[in-house]
Write an enzyme that holds these catalytic residues in place. Structure first.
Site, PDB file in Angstrom:
ATOM      1  N   HIS A  46      -1.006 -56.103  -8.617  1.00 52.98           N
ATOM      2  CA  HIS A  46      -0.291 -55.739  -7.389  1.00 52.98           C
ATOM      3  C   HIS A  46       1.232 -55.751  -7.575  1.00 52.98           C
ATOM      4  O   HIS A  46       1.882 -54.715  -7.392  1.00 52.98           O
ATOM      5  CB  HIS A  46      -0.750 -56.625  -6.235  1.00 52.98           C
ATOM      6  CG  HIS A  46       0.062 -56.472  -4.999  1.00 52.98           C
ATOM      7  ND1 HIS A  46       0.136 -55.282  -4.311  1.00 52.98           N
ATOM      8  CD2 HIS A  46       0.870 -57.338  -4.348  1.00 52.98           C
ATOM      9  CE1 HIS A  46       0.956 -55.434  -3.276  1.00 52.98           C
ATOM     10  NE2 HIS A  46       1.407 -56.669  -3.279  1.00 52.98           N
ATOM     11  N   HIS A  70       7.715 -60.591  -5.828  1.00 54.46           N
ATOM     12  CA  HIS A  70       7.742 -60.615  -4.374  1.00 54.46           C
ATOM     13  C   HIS A  70       6.662 -61.489  -3.738  1.00 54.46           C
ATOM     14  O   HIS A  70       6.820 -61.968  -2.620  1.00 54.46           O
ATOM     15  CB  HIS A  70       7.707 -59.193  -3.794  1.00 54.46           C
ATOM     16  CG  HIS A  70       6.350 -58.587  -3.706  1.00 54.46           C
ATOM     17  ND1 HIS A  70       5.803 -57.859  -4.723  1.00 54.46           N
ATOM     18  CD2 HIS A  70       5.410 -58.609  -2.724  1.00 54.46           C
ATOM     19  CE1 HIS A  70       4.601 -57.448  -4.378  1.00 54.46           C
ATOM     20  NE2 HIS A  70       4.327 -57.890  -3.169  1.00 54.46           N
ATOM     21  N   GLU A  74       5.104 -66.695  -1.785  1.00 51.60           N
ATOM     22  CA  GLU A  74       4.077 -66.685  -0.742  1.00 51.60           C
ATOM     23  C   GLU A  74       2.740 -67.219  -1.245  1.00 51.60           C
ATOM     24  O   GLU A  74       2.058 -67.959  -0.554  1.00 51.60           O
ATOM     25  CB  GLU A  74       3.907 -65.242  -0.237  1.00 51.60           C
ATOM     26  CG  GLU A  74       2.913 -65.108   0.904  1.00 51.60           C
ATOM     27  CD  GLU A  74       2.843 -63.662   1.399  1.00 51.60           C
ATOM     28  OE1 GLU A  74       3.890 -62.978   1.346  1.00 51.60           O
ATOM     29  OE2 GLU A  74       1.756 -63.233   1.807  1.00 51.60           O
ATOM     30  N   ASP A  75       2.382 -66.825  -2.430  1.00 52.86           N
ATOM     31  CA  ASP A  75       1.014 -67.081  -2.882  1.00 52.86           C
ATOM     32  C   ASP A  75       0.872 -68.128  -3.986  1.00 52.86           C
ATOM     33  O   ASP A  75      -0.242 -68.418  -4.405  1.00 52.86           O
ATOM     34  CB  ASP A  75       0.377 -65.776  -3.386  1.00 52.86           C
ATOM     35  CG  ASP A  75       0.139 -64.808  -2.241  1.00 52.86           C
ATOM     36  OD1 ASP A  75       0.059 -65.275  -1.095  1.00 52.86           O
ATOM     37  OD2 ASP A  75       0.046 -63.596  -2.497  1.00 52.86           O
ATOM     38  N   ASP A 144       5.385 -52.224  -1.428  1.00 52.03           N
ATOM     39  CA  ASP A 144       4.340 -53.240  -1.302  1.00 52.03           C
ATOM     40  C   ASP A 144       3.242 -52.735  -0.361  1.00 52.03           C
ATOM     41  O   ASP A 144       2.048 -52.743  -0.664  1.00 52.03           O
ATOM     42  CB  ASP A 144       4.999 -54.517  -0.747  1.00 52.03           C
ATOM     43  CG  ASP A 144       4.014 -55.649  -0.517  1.00 52.03           C
ATOM     44  OD1 ASP A 144       3.016 -55.734  -1.253  1.00 52.03           O
ATOM     45  OD2 ASP A 144       4.267 -56.455   0.412  1.00 52.03           O
ATOM     46  N   ASP A 265       1.456 -23.745  12.328  1.00 47.04           N
ATOM     47  CA  ASP A 265       2.272 -24.319  11.253  1.00 47.04           C
ATOM     48  C   ASP A 265       1.477 -25.311  10.406  1.00 47.04           C
ATOM     49  O   ASP A 265       1.991 -26.261   9.879  1.00 47.04           O
ATOM     50  CB  ASP A 265       3.555 -24.941  11.785  1.00 47.04           C
ATOM     51  CG  ASP A 265       3.290 -25.907  12.926  1.00 47.04           C
ATOM     52  OD1 ASP A 265       2.108 -26.086  13.263  1.00 47.04           O
ATOM     53  OD2 ASP A 265       4.269 -26.453  13.445  1.00 47.04           O
TER      54      ASP A 265
HETATM   55 MN    MN Z   1       2.560 -57.871  -1.858  1.00 54.11          MN
END
Ligand code: MN
Length: 721
Positions: A46, A70, A74-75, A144, A265
């Site tokens: 990821h 990133h 968090e994880d 993300d 269109d």
């Molecule tokens: Mn992520």
């Protein structure tokens, strides 16, 4: 697990940049070791995918490193402090902005299909705050989200739908605001598929069928266009036929009752030329060959869309008269239209890394990204985190309109914005001095909702004197805050003065002209109920808007004594005024020439075939043949709804449409209006006087207040008839 299966590779970076990315990769790999995604693959897939996207957009090494890191805070066990120590403040800011709070409770979902989705507001707030410090955080977040959507099918159904919907409501509009057209389309189509799987596959089938028919047509048209352009000496580098993305077709279908054949269109042809002059040249050549639909020619080069989009659009009767949209732009415009903010980094990564990232300070930020800077103001103006998020959502995710000043300057406002919002967008001083507004040359009430492409001209007074009622319809946070701030800052004297002008006219129904005339006992109890020392304190409360006139009136004159002695009170059954013709009910209609209202004396006139026309007794249009006149009286119903007959006198600045606006404002409140008259003086002022029937004096107060909000109205007074 095969570690070698996940890697980040880029050939854009060397030296310290490359070293930074390698360190970030190693850190992420170690931190996520052993973690897997729902699909069973190593988690590292990821962050690497996100970094690849960010790399592909041409962002700098810091951004790529932050993308790799990133999810680390968090994880995993890694903390912000660890990141700060290892990678420095810039990357920490980015990672922090991208870290979702997992510990706090998520806000419960709004009912499906109704209302706006509650995204996890705290997370959004952090993201937006971080983006005011460094706009790259938004780009990484979108990368993300893109990867999460691409891999959504491994999540449980409910979660899929939630993420899909959140993406449609927050992240697609965000990509749009950043000018990233192709990312927006991609997010929308990925989300659409999970949010409405059935609609998605139905539409996909329909579109595919309809496309099969147009493929040959597109080939022919592209060839024809290439010939036309070449013959005219324009080097079109690329003539590309393409289909609108599914979600935009889905949205458009709603407007044509779901009939896909009516969408002409569905396909568009894109012509990419070397420079701006060639765009117009190409447009001329194409119009020479194919007749355009005149109202569909759009010059977004001269007047770019608020998100910076530039292109010429035209819709023509092309081969076999088939209606087809053609978009003409340069390579640079094309890249910007597809990549938006990312394109700015791409074209000038040097400038990008230093200047663009800090939305708050830079002068080189593209104008279309003004709103990133505005986020800073929003934060300063918001009293709480919740308010900030609400305001930011309004600014970012609501549909936008764009309107022009009379000089042709473009302003970008949320849908539903009014001339007041426009005035404050031009300048606070213009806003505060607003007197009235012309939209497309016509005077309009200030609460008019502006439409896309309106030309708005603000009429101003010499001195600032905003109207508190503007707060009831102003849409933008900016305008609302400036109005509130003005009233807060206005000196006590000014508040006392404006409080008095608000309150005293409304005391007149009770027989008082000035507040000092009120009985001492009333004043004492009023002071008591607001714990105020002197009456001016309370008047100032009214002036600054923290207490309303009707609140004070209700304290002063509680309901049982609401009706002052000697005030005309009528009893009548129906707002429309039923009439008895010679004591029996004959079919009748009220004469439009004099529109009688209770309790005016009536005379009826028997018409041929139309029953009785009822006039005022003294109506000059009443025919004179006496044998056809009949006696009419107002029917008084036993329920005896009591109404007050009040006469209002309004001092106004004369303008076209004023009377109409006044009467429609009264009609909106559901009251009857009669005997309207107006007298103009030489200075362009007029005195409008009319009678209105109203249930009680409190409602009268509210109505007077409403009328003061009509553009041009300066003072509303209630006079005893
Ligand atoms: Mn992520």
């Amino acid at each position: 697990m095969n570690k070698a299966s996940v890697q980040f590779e880029s050939d854009r970076f060397t030296g310290t940049d490359l070293a930074l990315i390698e360190r970030a990769y190693a850190r992420a790999e170690a931190a996520h070791a052993g973690q897997t995604r729902k699909s069973g693959e190593p988690y590292l897939i990821h962050p690497v995918a996100v970094a690849q996207t960010v790399d592909g957009w041409g962002l700098d090494a810091e951004a790529v490193a932050a993308a790799l890191l990133h999810d680390v805070v968090e994880d995993t066990k890694v903390t912000n402090e660890d990141i700060a120590a290892e990678f420095g403040p810039a990357i920490t800011t980015l990672v922090q902005g991208l870290t979702k709070l997992t510990g706090i409770e998520r806000i419960p979902q709004a009912d499906e299909g109704s209302g706006r989705l509650d995204v996890t507001n705290e997370n959004l707030r952090r993201l937006l705050l971080a983006s005011t410090k460094d706009v790259r955080v938004l780009l990484i977040k979108l990368a993300d989200r893109r990867h999460n959507l691409q891999t959504l099918s491994s999540l449980p159904l409910e979660k899929r739908r939630r993420i899909a919907r959140e993406s449609l409501e927050v992240y697609a509009p965000l990509a749009d605001r950043l000018g990233m057209g192709s990312l927006k389309a991609e997010i929308e189509d990925l989300s659409f598929r999970f949010w409405m799987p059935e609609e998605y596959s139905n539409l996909e089938r329909q579109v595919r069928a309809s496309m099969a028919k147009s493929d040959r047509y597109l080939v022919k048209l592209r060839y024809e266009l290439a010939q036309v352009l070449e013959g005219g000496g324009v080097q079109a580098k690329l003539v590309e036929g393409r289909h609108k993305h599914l979600y935009s077709i889905h949205k458009k279908l709603a407007k044509v009752d779901g009939d896909i054949e009516k969408l002409y269109d569905l396909i568009a042809v894109r012509v990419i030329v070397p420079n701006e002059a060639a765009c117009y040249q190409a447009l001329g050549l194409i119009h020479h060959r194919f007749k355009p639909l005149i109202y569909r020619i759009k010059d977004y080069i001269a007047v770019p869309k608020p998100n910076g989009y530039r292109s010429l659009h035209t819709t023509v009767f092309a081969l076999d008269g088939r209606i087809t949209e053609i978009q003409i732009r340069t390579h640079e415009m094309h890249a910007e239209a597809e990549m938006g903010l990312a394109a700015h980094f791409y074209y000038d990564s040097q400038k990008g890394s230093e200047n663009y990232k800090a939305g708050g300070t830079t002068a080189t930020m593209p104008q279309s990204l003004e709103w990133v800077r505005r986020l800073n103001e929003l934060r300063a103006d918001s009293d709480s985190g919740q308010e900030f998020v609400d305001n930011a959502k309004l600014e970012l995710f609501n549909d936008r309109i764009f309107v022009y000043s009379p000089k042709g300057d473009l302003y970008d406002l949320p849908e539903g914005a009014t001339p007041v919002d426009f005035a404050f967008a031009v300048h606070s001083l213009v806003g505060l001095r607003t007197l009235g507004a012309r939209v497309n040359g016509k005077l309009v009430p200030l609460d008019t909702q502006l439409e896309n492409r309106d030309v708005v001209d603000i009429l101003t007074k010499r001195e600032p004197s905003p109207n508190r009622d503007w707060l009831t319809f102003a849409k933008t946070t900016h305008a609302r805050n400036r109005i509130r701030a003005w009233f807060r800052a206005a000196s006590r004297e000014a508040n006392v003065y404006s409080g008095r002008t608000l309150l005293e006219p409304q005391l007149r129904p009770w027989g008082y002209r000035r507040i000092e005339e009120l009985p001492k006992t009333l004043i004492a109890s009023l002071l008591d109920s607001y714990s105020a020392r002197e009456i001016d304190d309370i008047i100032a409360f009214i002036g600054e808007g923290s207490v309303s006139v009707s609140q004070v009136l209700r304290r002063l004159f509680p309901a049982e004594s609401a009706r002052p002695v000697g005030h005309p009170v009528v009893s009548r059954p129906l707002a429309t005024g039923r009439v008895l013709v010679q004591k029996t009910e004959l079919p009748y209609s009220l004469a439009p020439c004099c529109s009688p209202v209770y309790p005016q004396a009536l005379t009826g006139y028997i018409t041929r075939g139309k029953g009785v026309t009822v006039h005022r007794r003294n109506c000059r249009n009443l025919p004179s043949d006496a044998d056809r006149l009949v006696v009419c009286t107002w029917e008084l119903d036993s329920t005896e709804t009591e109404r007050l007959v009040c006469v209002l006198e309004l001092s106004c600045i004369n303008r076209v449409g004023l009377l109409r606006d006044l009467t429609s404002r009264v009609a909106k409140s559901g009251y009857n209006i009669a005997n309207i008259s107006s007298r103009d003086d030489d200075e362009g002022e007029s005195l409008v006087r009319f009678t209105v029937e109203i249930p009680d004096l409190y409602e009268l107060g509210t109505l007077m207040h409403d009328l003061e909000g009509v553009a041009g109205v300066q003072l509303v007074a209630h006079i005893n008839p």
